[in-house]
Design an enzyme around this catalytic site. Sequence first.
Site, PDB file in Angstrom:
ATOM      1  N   LYS A 124      -4.524  -6.784   3.309  1.00 45.83           N
ATOM      2  CA  LYS A 124      -4.508  -5.635   2.376  1.00 45.83           C
ATOM      3  C   LYS A 124      -5.937  -5.278   1.948  1.00 45.83           C
ATOM      4  O   LYS A 124      -6.285  -4.102   1.812  1.00 45.83           O
ATOM      5  CB  LYS A 124      -3.637  -5.935   1.146  1.00 45.83           C
ATOM      6  N   GLU A 160      -9.851   2.053   4.213  1.00 46.73           N
ATOM      7  CA  GLU A 160      -9.542   3.222   3.363  1.00 46.73           C
ATOM      8  C   GLU A 160     -10.852   3.808   2.781  1.00 46.73           C
ATOM      9  O   GLU A 160     -11.072   5.022   2.805  1.00 46.73           O
ATOM     10  CB  GLU A 160      -8.601   2.756   2.242  1.00 46.73           C
ATOM     11  N   HIS A 208      -7.477  -3.443   4.738  1.00 51.17           N
ATOM     12  CA  HIS A 208      -6.884  -2.099   4.709  1.00 51.17           C
ATOM     13  C   HIS A 208      -7.671  -1.221   3.734  1.00 51.17           C
ATOM     14  O   HIS A 208      -8.021  -0.086   4.028  1.00 51.17           O
ATOM     15  CB  HIS A 208      -5.413  -2.181   4.287  1.00 51.17           C
ATOM     16  N   ASN A 209      -7.957  -1.764   2.569  1.00 47.85           N
ATOM     17  CA  ASN A 209      -8.673  -0.973   1.568  1.00 47.85           C
ATOM     18  C   ASN A 209     -10.120  -0.702   1.988  1.00 47.85           C
ATOM     19  O   ASN A 209     -10.647   0.380   1.712  1.00 47.85           O
ATOM     20  CB  ASN A 209      -8.624  -1.673   0.204  1.00 47.85           C
ATOM     21  N   SER A 249       0.826  -1.214   0.000  1.00 46.70           N
ATOM     22  CA  SER A 249       0.000   0.000   0.000  1.00 46.70           C
ATOM     23  C   SER A 249       0.854   1.254   0.000  1.00 46.70           C
ATOM     24  O   SER A 249       1.948   1.279   0.568  1.00 46.70           O
ATOM     25  CB  SER A 249      -0.906   0.034   1.228  1.00 46.70           C
TER      26      SER A 249
HETATM   27  C1  6PG Z   1      -3.206   1.477  -1.617  1.00 46.22           C
HETATM   28  C2  6PG Z   1      -4.532   1.600  -2.326  1.00 46.22           C
HETATM   29  C3  6PG Z   1      -4.494   0.997  -3.688  1.00 46.22           C
HETATM   30  C4  6PG Z   1      -5.832   0.986  -4.402  1.00 46.22           C
HETATM   31  C5  6PG Z   1      -6.438   2.302  -4.654  1.00 46.22           C
HETATM   32  C6  6PG Z   1      -7.676   2.268  -5.548  1.00 46.22           C
HETATM   33  O1  6PG Z   1      -3.260   0.947  -0.515  1.00 46.22           O
HETATM   34  O2  6PG Z   1      -2.184   1.909  -2.121  1.00 46.22           O
HETATM   35  O3  6PG Z   1      -5.504   0.927  -1.591  1.00 46.22           O
HETATM   36  O4  6PG Z   1      -4.069  -0.317  -3.541  1.00 46.22           O
HETATM   37  O5  6PG Z   1      -5.640   0.397  -5.634  1.00 46.22           O
HETATM   38  O6  6PG Z   1      -6.743   2.948  -3.495  1.00 46.22           O
HETATM   39  O7  6PG Z   1      -8.736   1.549  -5.017  1.00 46.22           O
HETATM   40  P1  6PG Z   1     -10.201   1.770  -5.614  1.00 46.22           P
HETATM   41  O8  6PG Z   1     -10.069   1.935  -7.104  1.00 46.22           O
HETATM   42  O9  6PG Z   1     -10.997   0.545  -5.280  1.00 46.22           O
HETATM   43  O10 6PG Z   1     -10.715   3.018  -4.974  1.00 46.22           O
END
Ligand code: 6PG
Length: 470
Positions: A185, A192, A188-189, A129
């Site tokens: 991960k 996010e 994590h997303n 990430s």
């Molecule tokens: C990271 C992000 C990355 C992810 C983008 C887009 O941790 O660097 O999570 O891996 O690809 O954030 O995610 P979306 O297109 O689903 O918003």
Amino acid sequence: MAKASIGVVGLGVMGRNLVLNIERNGFHVAVYNRTQSKMQAFLQGEAAGKHITGSDSYPALMAQLEKPRCVLLMVTAGSAVDAGIEEIKPFLEPGDILIDGGNSYFMDTERRSLALTAEGLHFVGMGVSGGEEGALWGPSIMPGGTPEAWQALAPILRKIAAKAEEDGEPCVTHIGPRGAGHYVKTVHNGIEYADMQLIAEIYDLLSRGAGLPAAELAGIFDEWNRGELRSYLIEITAKILRRTDEITGKPLVEMVLDEAQQKGTGKWTSQNAFDIGAPIPTINAAVESRILSSLKAERVAASRVLRGPSPRFTGDRAALVEAARAALYASKILSYAQGMSLLRIASAEYDYHLDLAEIARIWRAGCIIRAGLLGDITAAYRRNPALSNLLLDDAFRQAVESRQAALRHVLQTAIGLGIPALALGSALAYYDAYRSERLPANLTQAQRDFFGAHTYRRVDQEGIFHTDWE
Ligand code: 6PG
């Protein structure tokens, strides 16, 4: 020439930046890209004069590597990973380590891991990430796989990972077996998505509701970034709000189409949470909010016929801004509480043996959700590794308790103004539900028994009961 420490296959921007990061940290890297012209452009450009050597075939790549050979696959998640594995496999030998550094679905990693282990290979599903900058200057890294593979990779991964400001520790740890790295991960997303949606709702309330212009909001977010909300996402929000559109002279953010896209990791988090029975309403609300936003044409049509209150706030703006800050922090804690307990439940379900303190620790820097809060979460799980919910840690209990009035006030204001706040609302509802000794599920159970004889249990006696309710 000395052999290379690692081979990297796939020279998209994430692949190239990881190669540059590994080399800058003192390792010789061998690279391969199917489109050779792309590899040549890299070797003659950014990689020129560095310990980065190209290969024109997989055998040539393998011949450059020290044993056991470590090959990092940086291709788009999905079928390209399976295709890449099939192509490389004939040139690997037992003990070699194949790493998938993309955003793969963890169940795919489970499957690949079982298949490759049966052939004596180590497969590492590795979450990375931090976007392009992170890959180059220090990402947060979440590798799964065998302890042996971790032993072999740790010297490189520790060097290239982001270092936490607090103690200089690298933001990488061995997450767990098989798909554990990609699972973590994914969560994590999901977190996010929730962080981003909570910020978006506060932005909506303060801009559309309280009428604060983008430039003023940028200052507010900057100030918030100096306090308890300190985080990458708050920092970039201030920068985004400050940016002017060169074409119209308006704040650029206001010219961006309000349809959120997604690649699927947030959705996977929700889908998996449903599968394993983990309540994560704020992450779900964030996924739902993106889907709702994508119905732009329908929303435009509906906005002409469906009426609501005026979204204009007429109260004390400064007080609302202060409440919004506290509400955002409380809802962020509530959202992390959900994400961390999802990890706890998944750890038992999949035998991942996740160390939640370690996971929070490696999220403190490098990744998209990096935040001051993660240091406190690390401390909470170190105090009590068996903590069933973050909200039961004294420090977090008090942090939410002292801000719940602000969160309620912010939600009452948003509801009164007709400004949607799915994520903020779900965070408070999670708190209220989790702290309720008694929920109305008694009525749900009675209804199920009424129409389907699904039976129920009683509060005062053991056993299974059925009533003829009519
Ligand atoms: C990271 C992000 C990355 C992810 C983008 C887009 O941790 O660097 O999570 O891996 O690809 O954030 O995610 P979306 O297109 O689903 O918003």
